[in-house]
Design an enzyme around this catalytic site. Structure first.
Site, mmCIF file in Angstrom:
data_model
loop_
_atom_site.group_PDB
_atom_site.id
_atom_site.type_symbol
_atom_site.label_atom_id
_atom_site.label_comp_id
_atom_site.label_asym_id
_atom_site.label_seq_id
_atom_site.Cartn_x
_atom_site.Cartn_y
_atom_site.Cartn_z
ATOM 1 C CB CYS A 112 -12.388 -3.644 2.621
ATOM 2 S SG CYS A 112 -10.730 -4.253 3.201
ATOM 3 N N GLY A 124 0.815 -1.279 -0.175
ATOM 4 C CA GLY A 124 -0.075 0.116 0.092
ATOM 5 C C GLY A 124 0.840 1.391 0.107
ATOM 6 C CB SER A 163 -4.449 -12.949 4.206
ATOM 7 O OG SER A 163 -4.301 -12.921 5.712
#
Length: 502
Positions: A174, A27, A96
């Site tokens: 989210c 990110g 993940s």
């Protein structure tokens, strides 16, 4: 005479080009970090991120472009970085890090692990896996203009969980839009909603269900397709939240049912989100009005701001605040906007009511106006420049580790204003492991006695409310105790492995 290869000593340059790195997160910090790594000379990098690219990421995550919206962050970051250095060997995982496949044996494949995460649960997990694998971890984080980088090495330094952590102030989109699990998530959502309805609309502050949530669709192709569909008009004219509300005349009942009934029912269709979570319960205005009288459902003694209303009470507060804010917005004229201020009573009423209604929907204990105001005033945005500074510092600490100068590593704080010595970057010596930290002691094979407050929390079944005790040990450390022996086996019983509870 020292041989140089570029700006590095030859020995260090060789270590840089041959070592294997794991970057967790692609990110804000992760994009800057990946770019820095390949330009420094790192060639063997693996990057993992569960998230997909949203349009709101584009103002600060510069490896992504509009054409990438809906695609895997890790995969697109890899492709973009390879344009800087086509010879780099980069592996991307759209997954993940808490997936059981990434066990201790996986972590032992790396020379260094670098965290570029945005949530505490994943940070705790990576911290524990690096301790179990005895691999150095460079931890980092940003909050507005503030940032921090530190090095974690088993037996030599504090681990991530050695000290209590302040309340998290930045959250994945989210989580805010689809799966809130803490009151602060609902308060952030309510503040975003205020701006979407009455203030300056911001793509970073969308409140509708996130159809591109990677957890709702683990197949990258399916995720990209859903995200693409959500950004296309097709045969339906897409309107903003403010335009829709204006078309209803800012009708409080219609807004209530849209936010707390229709959107929640849509979330329930994303069934993968609720396989391991308690599903939300929609609220219908007409049904809520049949509930107990508001005067009978106030809890908490003392000042009015310290009382907690019931669902019906908050529905009435929501309606009144919408009507008041509608009148204020009309007074601003065409194109006018309101600015959220925690000291503005109608704005605070709106955020308090909306946040508490959402808390109820997601089975959380509701909060007083006083508590909501305290938390709502401390939410901090992401700043691209801060991410860039912190990413550079991560690389500098990595070079120290690869040079064998671990004792020269530092915890480095980036401040908003210069300190008395006129320094924005403040390095501090790394602290040794905290003798009260259960995680560190377990990793070293020691078993400190359980503290009385931990035992009390355990017997009361409290397992989700932040930090416990002075040493930073969390109630959730019980999950570490249950899983640590399995971690040391390297996850060989993969079929039986359970995610660490954090």
């Amino acid at each position: 005479m020292v041989q140089l290869l570029g700006s590095l000593r030859k020995e260090l340059a060789d270590s840089v080009s041959s070592c294997r790195l794991l970057v967790v997160g692609a990110g804000g910090i992760g994009c800057e970090l990946l770019k820095n790594l390949v330009l420094t000379g790192f060639r063997n990098i693996e990057v993992i991120d569960l998230d997909t690219i949203d349009v709101s990421n584009l103002n600060r995550q510069f490896l992504f472009q509009k054409k990438h919206v809906g695609k895997s962050k890790a995969q697109v970051a890899k492709e973009s970085v390879l344009q800087f250095c086509p010879k780099a060997n980069i592996t991307a995982y759209h997954d993940s890090i808490m997936n059981p496949d990434y066990n201790v044996e996986f972590f032992r494949n790396f020379t260094l692990v670098m965290n570029a995460l945005d949530n505490r649960a994943a940070r705790n997990h990576v911290n524990r896996m690096c301790l179990a694998a005895d691999i150095p971890l460079i931890e980092s984080g940003t909050a507005g203009y503030l940032g921090q980088v530190t090095v974690i090495k088993k037996g030599l330094t504090e681990c991530y969980e050695c000290q209590p952590k302040p309340t998290q102030k930045t959250f994945p989109g989210c989580t805010i839009r689809n799966t809130p699990s803490e009151p602060i998530h609902c308060i952030v959502w309510a503040k975003y909603l205020y701006n979407q309805l009455f203030g300056e609309e911001d793509a970073d502050q969308e409140v509708s269900p996130d159809t591109a949530d990677p957890e709702a669709a683990w197949d990258p192709a399916e995720t990209a397709a859903r995200a693409g569909a959500s950004n296309q008009d097709g045969d339906i004219k897409r309107v903003s939240t403010k335009e829709w509300a204006r078309s209803t005349g800012y009708d409080p009942v219609k807004i209530f049912n849209k936010l707390f009934k229709d959107d929640i029912m849509y979330l329930l269709t994303m069934d993968k989100l609720w396989k391991k979570r308690k599903a939300p319960l929609p609220l219908d205005w007409a049904e809520v009005q049949k509930m107990a009288c508001p005067q009978d459902e106030v809890s908490g003694a003392g000042l009015k701001d310290q009382q907690v209303l019931g669902v019906r009470g908050y529905s009435h507060l929501f309606s009144r605040s919408v009507e008041t804010l509608r009148a204020q917005l009309a007074g601003k004229g065409e194109g006018g906007e309101l600015t959220w201020d925690k000291d503005d009573p109608p704005a605070m009423d709106f955020v308090t009511a909306a946040a508490n209604l959402r808390m109820h929907i997601f089975s959380m204990s509701m909060k007083s106006r006083f508590d909501v105001k305290s938390m709502a005033g401390n939410i901090i945005p992401a700043i691209a420049t801060t991410n860039a500074v912190i990413a550079g510092l991560i690389v500098l600490e990595a070079l120290k580790i690869l040079s064998g100068d671990l004792e020269q590593c530092r915890t480095i704080f980036l401040n908003k204003q210069p300190n008395p010595r006129k320094k924005l970057l403040v390095p501090c010596a790394l602290d040794p492991p905290n003798s009260s930290c259960y995680v560190c002691q377990q990793a070293r094979g020691h078993h400190p006695p359980q503290r009385a407050e931990d035992a009390g929390a355990q017997s009361a079944g409290q397992d989700s409310e932040g930090e416990v005790g002075h040493g930073g040990t969390r109630c959730a450390d019980r999950g570490w105790e249950r899983n640590y022996s399995h971690l040391l086996r390297g996850g060989r019983d993969r079929g039986k492995q359970q995610p660490i509870s954090i």
